[in-house]
Design a protein around this motif. Structure first.
Motif, mmCIF file in Angstrom:
data_model
loop_
_atom_site.group_PDB
_atom_site.id
_atom_site.type_symbol
_atom_site.label_atom_id
_atom_site.label_comp_id
_atom_site.label_asym_id
_atom_site.label_seq_id
_atom_site.Cartn_x
_atom_site.Cartn_y
_atom_site.Cartn_z
ATOM 1 N N PRO A 89 0.181 -0.988 12.578
ATOM 2 C CA PRO A 89 0.321 -0.264 11.417
ATOM 3 C C PRO A 89 -0.512 -0.630 10.438
ATOM 4 O O PRO A 89 -0.719 -1.873 10.335
ATOM 5 C CB PRO A 89 1.941 -0.375 11.395
ATOM 6 N N VAL A 90 -0.694 0.057 9.298
ATOM 7 C CA VAL A 90 -1.128 -0.205 7.996
ATOM 8 C C VAL A 90 -0.556 -1.065 7.201
ATOM 9 O O VAL A 90 0.696 -0.364 6.822
ATOM 10 C CB VAL A 90 -1.972 0.662 7.398
ATOM 11 N N GLY A 95 9.416 -5.719 3.967
ATOM 12 C CA GLY A 95 9.161 -6.498 4.970
ATOM 13 C C GLY A 95 7.691 -6.991 4.799
ATOM 14 O O GLY A 95 7.344 -7.546 3.745
ATOM 15 N N LEU A 96 6.889 -6.892 5.727
ATOM 16 C CA LEU A 96 5.421 -7.217 5.674
ATOM 17 C C LEU A 96 4.376 -6.065 5.292
ATOM 18 O O LEU A 96 3.295 -6.431 5.297
ATOM 19 C CB LEU A 96 5.146 -7.578 7.155
ATOM 20 N N MET A 97 5.290 -5.003 4.909
ATOM 21 C CA MET A 97 4.358 -3.858 4.552
ATOM 22 C C MET A 97 4.632 -3.366 3.254
ATOM 23 O O MET A 97 5.789 -3.813 2.884
ATOM 24 C CB MET A 97 4.653 -2.655 5.663
ATOM 25 N N THR A 98 3.933 -2.315 2.616
ATOM 26 C CA THR A 98 3.984 -1.846 1.336
ATOM 27 C C THR A 98 3.992 -0.437 1.605
ATOM 28 O O THR A 98 3.187 0.078 2.455
ATOM 29 C CB THR A 98 3.002 -2.361 0.316
#
Length: 521
Positions: free
Chosen positions: A43-44, A60-63
């Motif tokens: 995932p991006v 989490g680790l994503m935006t």
């Protein structure tokens, strides 16, 4: 995975030498090319930007791009950050919705940031805090800061002495302090302040609506001229009998003063009434602020400052302020000082010298107080104007400090000859101080229904207190005079019979009759 792959793994299990895990692991190691296509692309972890009404938030680790929550907004098409917090004087329901608070205006031309401005007139911008960006003004108003009339065809048209001066000044300042329950408009009428700015009174807009305020003094003096002219014609050409009858019915003040002296006295009163409104109009013409990136006249926001017609109006306003707060008080002070040096100050009751009107209301050592009072009025207004652009607490703090200092000064300096007027002068300033102090309760949002009603009632009581007090002290003084006069009459009547009856009997009858001495012989 093909059927042959399944058959080979089952055959390996039938030999009894390998477990299920060994068979599966062996297949994975030998067929990486097959199972690698089963795994999706990673995932991006970071979005580049978000659209209108959305913000960039970390999960989490994503935006991810999420819709702006309540209390925030976003008008940018390529927003690379979180949503913008709602402005102080607005309400944001989330997404792109921004609604200005009551008496505030939102710049509808801004496409990226919500520009919120306080409106110069209460009640015309976003009434009740319920409006939208395309319709922010109260009915009948339009334009920047809702300072113009919506329709040029619809308008509301066409469609005594120092006591009065003190009360006029009191109500003029009180109208600046409080705007509760529409009382500002009432006070403006009482103080002869033609407050046309929040109303569509005449077919004028922008700067010309402010300039119309100067028509009020002109019209008052014009009407005064008509009245004085008719009085002069009547005194010259009316039958003597009619003049005598009207003179007997005229007030005592008119009987004992000439027409010229009455004309001068009335002109001074009218000029005093109009003094503060003319200065206020001049400061309004000079009140320029940056609205939506343009320097405009604050109370006529469609007029750019120091360009075109406003250049001449601004120069006129400067002349008015310097004349009324500089030339007029200084000239009066110099003139009164010259009268003092030449010993021409006259305090005789029935003297007809016109200049005694300038110092008659004041005690002898305060003969110069009229120009001081005029300067004080202008100074109070300038303090209001100087802090008008600050927040409400700072503005109210400046008023409380100003009236506290003035109250102390008026306690120790009592220039008026009449006791009732000295008390009125002191109580007016104390009431200003109390009104400004009560404003803090409104600023602290003391909004329960019972508390607001009680506070409004207290404001009305304080507002009317100087009038009630003055009427009481004035009537008390009249009663005292009547009692003193009655006592003097009794003493005068008793003085005729100060001789005993025996003493009167010794006086010859002819002498008794000639001296009007009565008694029993």
């Amino acid at each position: 995975m093909t059927n042959s792959d399944v058959d080979s793994m089952l055959s390996a299990l039938s030999g009894g030498t390998m477990s299920y895990g060994d068979v599966a692991c062996n297949w994975l190691q030998n067929n990486e090319i097959v199972w690698k296509t089963w795994i999706p692309s990673p995932p991006v972890l970071d979005v580049a930007s978000c659209g209108v009404g959305m913000g960039k938030y970390s999960i989490g680790l994503m935006t991810e791009c999420l819709s702006c929550p309540v209390g925030s907004y976003n008008w940018q098409a390529n927003n690379t950050g979180t949503c913008t917090l709602c402005p102080t004087n607005a309400n944001c329901a989330g997404g792109t919705l921004v609604v200005p608070s009551e008496n505030y205006w939102l710049n509808s031309l801004s496409t990226t940031v919500a520009d919120i401005y306080e409106c110069p007139v209460d009640g015309v911008c976003c009434p009740g805090g319920a409006c939208n960006i395309t319709n922010q003004c109260a009915p009948g108003f339009a334009g920047v800061l809702c300072s113009d009339c919506a329709s040029p065809e619809h308008y509301m048209w066409g469609g005594a002495g120092p006591t009065i001066e003190i009360l006029t000044f009191y109500f003029q300042v009180a109208s600046l302090i409080t705007d509760r329950f529409g009382i500002h408009q009432v006070l403006s009428v009482i103080s002869l302040n033609m407050d046309v700015l929040p109303k569509c009174l005449v077919p004028l807009s922008g700067m010309f609506k402010i300039l119309f305020i100067y028509a009020s003094p002109a019209l008052m003096f014009m009407n005064l001229s008509w009245v004085l002219g008719l009085c002069w014609l009547f005194s010259k050409f009316a039958p003597m009998r009619a003049v005598e009858v009207i003179s007997k019915r005229a007030p005592a003040y008119l009987k004992h003063h000439s027409l010229a002296e009455n004309a001068i006295h009335t002109s001074v009163e009218v000029a005093t009434f109009c003094f503060l409104p003319m200065i206020e109009a001049a400061t309004t013409l000079l009140d320029c602020r940056t609205i939506a990136g343009t320097n405009v006249l604050y109370q006529a926001a469609s007029t750019p400052c120091w360009k075109g017609m406003h250049l001449g109006a601004g120069i006129f306003a400067i002349i008015v302020i310097t004349t009324l707060l500089g030339a007029v008080p200084v000239s009066l002070l110099v003139y009164l000082r010259s009268l003092k040096v030449k010993r021409q100050l006259v305090y005789v009751t029935h003297d007809t010298t016109w200049h005694r009107l300038l110092y008659k209301p004041f005690r002898k050592k305060y003969y110069f107080w009229l120009p001081v009072a005029l300067f004080e009025r202008g100074f109070v207004l300038l303090i209001f104007v100087a802090f008008s652009g600050t927040d409400k607490f700072t503005m109210n703090n400046s008023r409380v400090f100003l009236f506290f200092v003035l109250s102390i000064v008026r306690m120790y300096i009592q220039p008026y000859r009449q006791h009732a007027e000295s008390r009125l002068n002191q109580e007016a300033c104390l009431c200003w101080l109390v009104l400004s102090s009560l404003n803090y309760l409104y600023l602290f949002n003391w909004t329960t229904n019972g508390a607001v009603a009680l506070l409004d009632a207290a404001m009305v009581v304080v507002l009317l207190l100087p009038i009630v007090s003055f009427v009481y002290w004035r009537s008390h003084r009249v009663v005292q005079r009547m009692k003193s006069k009655g006592l003097a009459d009794d003493r005068s009547a008793g003085s005729h019979n100060c001789l005993s009856d025996d003493a009167i009997a010794t006086i010859p009858s002819k002498v008794r009759k000639s001296q009007n001495i009565e008694g029993e012989a």
